[in-house]
Write a protein that holds these residues in place. Sequence first.
Motif, PDB file in Angstrom:
ATOM      1  N   LEU A   1       0.794  -1.404  -0.106  1.00 57.25           N
ATOM      2  CA  LEU A   1       0.060  -0.029  -0.088  1.00 57.25           C
ATOM      3  C   LEU A   1       0.808   1.520   0.081  1.00 57.25           C
ATOM      4  CD1 LEU A   1      -2.847  -1.064   2.505  1.00 57.25           C
ATOM      5  CD2 LEU A   1      -3.229  -1.020   0.034  1.00 57.25           C
ATOM      6  N   LYS A   2       2.025   1.174   0.713  1.00 61.99           N
ATOM      7  CA  LYS A   2       2.753   2.523   0.899  1.00 61.99           C
ATOM      8  C   LYS A   2       3.598   2.717  -0.631  1.00 61.99           C
ATOM      9  CE  LYS A   2       6.513   4.272   3.612  1.00 61.99           C
ATOM     10  NZ  LYS A   2       7.570   4.483   2.345  1.00 61.99           N
ATOM     11  N   LYS A   3       4.013   1.761  -0.939  1.00 57.64           N
ATOM     12  CA  LYS A   3       4.771   1.806  -2.235  1.00 57.64           C
ATOM     13  C   LYS A   3       3.832   2.381  -3.242  1.00 57.64           C
ATOM     14  CE  LYS A   3       8.772  -0.981  -1.377  1.00 57.64           C
ATOM     15  NZ  LYS A   3       9.916  -0.146  -2.007  1.00 57.64           N
ATOM     16  N   SER A   4       2.925   1.848  -3.504  1.00 58.33           N
ATOM     17  CA  SER A   4       1.978   2.026  -4.490  1.00 58.33           C
ATOM     18  C   SER A   4       1.229   3.686  -4.184  1.00 58.33           C
ATOM     19  CB  SER A   4       0.777   1.156  -4.677  1.00 58.33           C
ATOM     20  OG  SER A   4       0.074   1.039  -3.552  1.00 58.33           O
ATOM     21  N   ARG A   5       1.270   4.053  -2.946  1.00 60.29           N
ATOM     22  CA  ARG A   5       0.582   5.379  -2.912  1.00 60.29           C
ATOM     23  C   ARG A   5       1.784   6.594  -3.190  1.00 60.29           C
ATOM     24  NH1 ARG A   5      -0.982   3.648   2.529  1.00 60.29           N
ATOM     25  NH2 ARG A   5      -3.322   3.475   2.322  1.00 60.29           N
ATOM     26  N   GLU A   6       2.893   5.768  -3.241  1.00 61.54           N
ATOM     27  CA  GLU A   6       4.064   6.664  -3.680  1.00 61.54           C
ATOM     28  C   GLU A   6       4.284   6.449  -5.114  1.00 61.54           C
ATOM     29  OE1 GLU A   6       7.224   4.933  -1.389  1.00 61.54           O
ATOM     30  OE2 GLU A   6       6.578   5.991   0.306  1.00 61.54           O
ATOM     31  N   GLY A   7       3.459   5.730  -5.930  1.00 60.19           N
ATOM     32  CA  GLY A   7       3.505   5.809  -7.424  1.00 60.19           C
ATOM     33  C   GLY A   7       4.734   5.109  -7.958  1.00 60.19           C
ATOM     34  N   GLN A   8       5.267   4.123  -6.964  1.00 57.57           N
ATOM     35  CA  GLN A   8       6.161   3.071  -7.538  1.00 57.57           C
ATOM     36  C   GLN A   8       5.824   2.137  -8.698  1.00 57.57           C
ATOM     37  OE1 GLN A   8       8.945   2.026  -4.486  1.00 57.57           O
ATOM     38  NE2 GLN A   8       8.382   3.684  -3.165  1.00 57.57           N
ATOM     39  N   HIS A   9       4.632   1.771  -8.677  1.00 51.12           N
ATOM     40  CA  HIS A   9       4.207   0.795  -9.572  1.00 51.12           C
ATOM     41  C   HIS A   9       4.122   1.237 -11.053  1.00 51.12           C
ATOM     42  CE1 HIS A   9       0.857   3.124  -8.374  1.00 51.12           C
ATOM     43  NE2 HIS A   9       0.390   2.866  -9.054  1.00 51.12           N
ATOM     44  N   GLN A  10       3.889   0.378 -11.871  1.00 48.10           N
ATOM     45  CA  GLN A  10       3.610   0.599 -13.197  1.00 48.10           C
ATOM     46  C   GLN A  10       2.123   0.256 -13.437  1.00 48.10           C
ATOM     47  OE1 GLN A  10       6.381  -1.653 -15.858  1.00 48.10           O
ATOM     48  NE2 GLN A  10       6.335   0.025 -17.292  1.00 48.10           N
ATOM     49  N   SER A  11       1.689  -0.821 -12.899  1.00 46.78           N
ATOM     50  CA  SER A  11       0.353  -1.117 -12.802  1.00 46.78           C
ATOM     51  C   SER A  11      -0.079  -2.067 -11.696  1.00 46.78           C
ATOM     52  CB  SER A  11      -0.217  -1.904 -13.997  1.00 46.78           C
ATOM     53  OG  SER A  11       0.238  -3.274 -14.083  1.00 46.78           O
ATOM     54  N   ILE A  12      -1.384  -1.842 -11.144  1.00 46.65           N
ATOM     55  CA  ILE A  12      -1.759  -2.538  -9.764  1.00 46.65           C
ATOM     56  C   ILE A  12      -3.077  -3.079  -9.787  1.00 46.65           C
ATOM     57  CG2 ILE A  12      -2.278  -0.519  -8.840  1.00 46.65           C
ATOM     58  CD1 ILE A  12      -0.898  -1.239  -6.046  1.00 46.65           C
ATOM     59  N   LEU A  13      -3.069  -4.471  -9.107  1.00 48.65           N
ATOM     60  CA  LEU A  13      -4.481  -5.006  -8.740  1.00 48.65           C
ATOM     61  C   LEU A  13      -4.852  -4.448  -7.489  1.00 48.65           C
ATOM     62  CD1 LEU A  13      -3.857  -8.508 -10.075  1.00 48.65           C
ATOM     63  CD2 LEU A  13      -5.404  -6.621 -11.166  1.00 48.65           C
ATOM     64  N   LEU A  14      -5.970  -3.722  -7.223  1.00 47.45           N
ATOM     65  CA  LEU A  14      -6.446  -3.306  -6.103  1.00 47.45           C
ATOM     66  C   LEU A  14      -7.977  -3.301  -6.269  1.00 47.45           C
ATOM     67  CD1 LEU A  14      -4.895  -2.696  -3.583  1.00 47.45           C
ATOM     68  CD2 LEU A  14      -5.069  -0.143  -4.198  1.00 47.45           C
ATOM     69  N   GLY A  15      -8.653  -2.755  -4.969  1.00 49.06           N
ATOM     70  CA  GLY A  15     -10.095  -2.580  -5.377  1.00 49.06           C
ATOM     71  C   GLY A  15     -10.677  -1.835  -4.231  1.00 49.06           C
TER      72      GLY A  15
END
Length: 278
Positions: free
Chosen positions: A161-175
């Motif tokens: 959650l932390k890393k994806s909030r920081e925008g480190q991902h290219q694409s992400i599965l979430l909901g």
Amino acid sequence: RTGECHVMAYPLPTDIKSMKNNPELVVAEQPGLNTAYWAFNVKKSPFDKTQVRQAMNYAVNRQAIMNVIYKGTGQIASSVIPPGIWSWEGFDNDYEYNPERARKLLEDAGISNGLKVDIWAMPVQRPYNPNARKMAQLIQQDLKKVGIESDIVTYEWGTYLKKSREGQHQSILLGWTGDNGDPDNFFTPLLSCASAKTGNNRSMWCNRKFDELISLARIEQDQSKRTKLYRLAETIFKQDAPWLTIAHSVRYQPYRRDVLGLKIDPFGGIYFSGVSLK
């Protein structure tokens, strides 16, 4: 089954049938106010191109995901909001599975074979996604059919959650599971320009016209006018394709028959006020 606990939060879809056949158990169910999605970080190549994001929407076989992951415990999501929300209206012209069209869009975007992307997959079960790792594998197979290689990435849940909030991902599965039954509870936290700044908008997508429409809808008192504004906003969302909307799952809550007064909560929580044991 053994009586070691009385209530289960998020059962696997594969276990529902056997639980329903167990005379010691009750399986409460109702449509969940949730949406599972695959978000594309528009700040990172190649997802900074609209045609690539549209291609991703055509490339993925969502019916296969429903068959393998949800096993009859949900429905394909054609909207950001689930059918239980009052302004919901499915999109008849939603992206259908069409690998040829996906390949053409990728060509138009200047993408040739050899592209590799990351797919972040949750390490935990959630009401909207019972098996994100397996879902990512299915997406990975579909992308390969249109000439895209992919790596599946995961982390411990808090780090994810932390890393994806920081925008480190290219694409992400979430909901998302709504907590008040209002459409704004999906649109603003997940897709507004403000939430792109805080990182809760995992696509990092900010469309000013979309933002203006959901802002107008938030202060509009007439429900029919609000519905029209959300419909216009979602048309922009579908065209710009910052997500692939995947599924709305059914909410199941199994418990033992000696539990009395337990009510299923559509928002995903479990509340024991007024509950007792026989």
